[in-house]
Design an enzyme around this catalytic site. Sequence first.
Site, PDB file in Angstrom:
ATOM      1  CB  SER A  17      67.420 -11.511  -1.281  1.00  0.00           C
ATOM      2  OG  SER A  17      68.559 -11.664  -2.088  1.00  0.00           O
ATOM      3  CG  ASN A  18      72.552 -13.816  -0.879  1.00  0.00           C
ATOM      4  OD1 ASN A  18      72.559 -15.020  -1.114  1.00  0.00           O
ATOM      5  ND2 ASN A  18      72.668 -12.892  -1.828  1.00  0.00           N
ATOM      6  CE  LYS A  69      90.469   3.179   1.336  1.00  0.00           C
ATOM      7  NZ  LYS A  69      91.897   3.270   1.400  1.00  0.00           N
ATOM      8  CG  MET A  96      77.411  -3.704  -2.570  1.00  0.00           C
ATOM      9  SD  MET A  96      77.680  -5.303  -3.396  1.00  0.00           S
ATOM     10  CE  MET A  96      78.049  -4.720  -5.040  1.00  0.00           C
ATOM     11  CG  ASN A 113      81.709 -11.883  -0.828  1.00  0.00           C
ATOM     12  OD1 ASN A 113      80.620 -11.429  -0.442  1.00  0.00           O
ATOM     13  ND2 ASN A 113      82.239 -11.548  -1.994  1.00  0.00           N
ATOM     14  CG  HIS A 115      81.409 -12.192  -6.963  1.00  0.00           C
ATOM     15  ND1 HIS A 115      81.364 -10.814  -6.818  1.00  0.00           N
ATOM     16  CD2 HIS A 115      81.583 -12.425  -8.291  1.00  0.00           C
ATOM     17  CE1 HIS A 115      81.536 -10.254  -8.003  1.00  0.00           C
ATOM     18  NE2 HIS A 115      81.675 -11.209  -8.906  1.00  0.00           N
TER      19      HIS A 115
HETATM   20  C1  GAR Z   1      73.922 -10.565  -4.424  1.00  0.00           C
HETATM   21  O1  GAR Z   1      73.626 -11.023  -5.719  1.00  0.00           O
HETATM   22  C2  GAR Z   1      75.387 -10.739  -4.115  1.00  0.00           C
HETATM   23  O2  GAR Z   1      75.954 -11.856  -4.713  1.00  0.00           O
HETATM   24  C3  GAR Z   1      75.959  -9.475  -4.709  1.00  0.00           C
HETATM   25  O3  GAR Z   1      75.024  -8.472  -4.363  1.00  0.00           O
HETATM   26  C4  GAR Z   1      73.729  -9.045  -4.305  1.00  0.00           C
HETATM   27  C5  GAR Z   1      73.124  -8.659  -2.972  1.00  0.00           C
HETATM   28  O4  GAR Z   1      71.811  -9.037  -2.900  1.00  0.00           O
HETATM   29  N1  GAR Z   1      77.249  -9.225  -4.147  1.00  0.00           N
HETATM   30  C6  GAR Z   1      78.248  -8.696  -4.846  1.00  0.00           C
HETATM   31  O5  GAR Z   1      78.149  -8.345  -6.007  1.00  0.00           O
HETATM   32  C7  GAR Z   1      79.539  -8.550  -4.057  1.00  0.00           C
HETATM   33  N2  GAR Z   1      80.657  -8.355  -4.930  1.00  0.00           N
HETATM   34  P1  GAR Z   1      71.057  -9.156  -1.499  1.00  0.00           P
HETATM   35  O6  GAR Z   1      71.291  -7.856  -0.745  1.00  0.00           O
HETATM   36  O7  GAR Z   1      69.616  -9.309  -1.906  1.00  0.00           O
HETATM   37  O8  GAR Z   1      71.600 -10.357  -0.784  1.00  0.00           O
END
Ligand code: GAR
Length: 198
Positions: A17-18, A69, A96, A113, A115
């Site tokens: 979604s991001n 990793k 992730m 990034n 978060h």
């Molecule tokens: C998002 O909320 C992002 O901030 C989080 O995973 C989600 C991914 O959503 N990221 C982390 O927690 C990284 N440490 P998306 O795939 O719909 O963008």
Amino acid sequence: MLKPLPKIGILGSGSGSNFASIARAIAETRLHAEIALVLSDNPEAGILKKASALNIPAEALPQSKFRTKLEPEIEALAAEKLIMAGVEWVVLAGYMRLIKAPLLERFPNRVINIHPSLLPAFPGLEAWTQALEAKATVTGCTVHWVDAGMDTGEIIAQAKVHVLESDTPASLHARIQVAEHTLYPATLERLLHPEVHR
Ligand code: GAR
């Protein structure tokens, strides 16, 4: 003459979604950039399907035997693919795993990034669940530079989200994501075009 658009590469593990919010910001000319390549450590990730649907080059990386990793040779391959695609900025969007030397050394001060918490609070997994368990009244999201630690790099921008008494992990994460979808493209635009956004 018009300046060429800066090329970004996006790494994600999940639904994307991001990524979609960044692609939308580009289409609506709120973000002046080109997504040159999307890479995922998860061949089933929604981010790959979303990118392909927009005709953006998208590839899964070879399977890793680690959880947190990538093997150095797989991360080096990712860096190589990004360089070959002309990428100048590496944008993590729901990626992730930790980023290590192979990417950080090829993209110094160029890995960003998002978060889902107000760092330094609640680094790591399911930051929204951590916020609920800690009975935080405010949480949010953070855009930060990436270093080799877990969500430890210098903070660039943050947006607050109030925690409601009725919140479940899913409802809180959904509101944090709404904030992410505004904060991330706007912050990238400022970073990529500092001369325009003083
Ligand atoms: C998002 O909320 C992002 O901030 C989080 O995973 C989600 C991914 O959503 N990221 C982390 O927690 C990284 N440490 P998306 O795939 O719909 O963008």
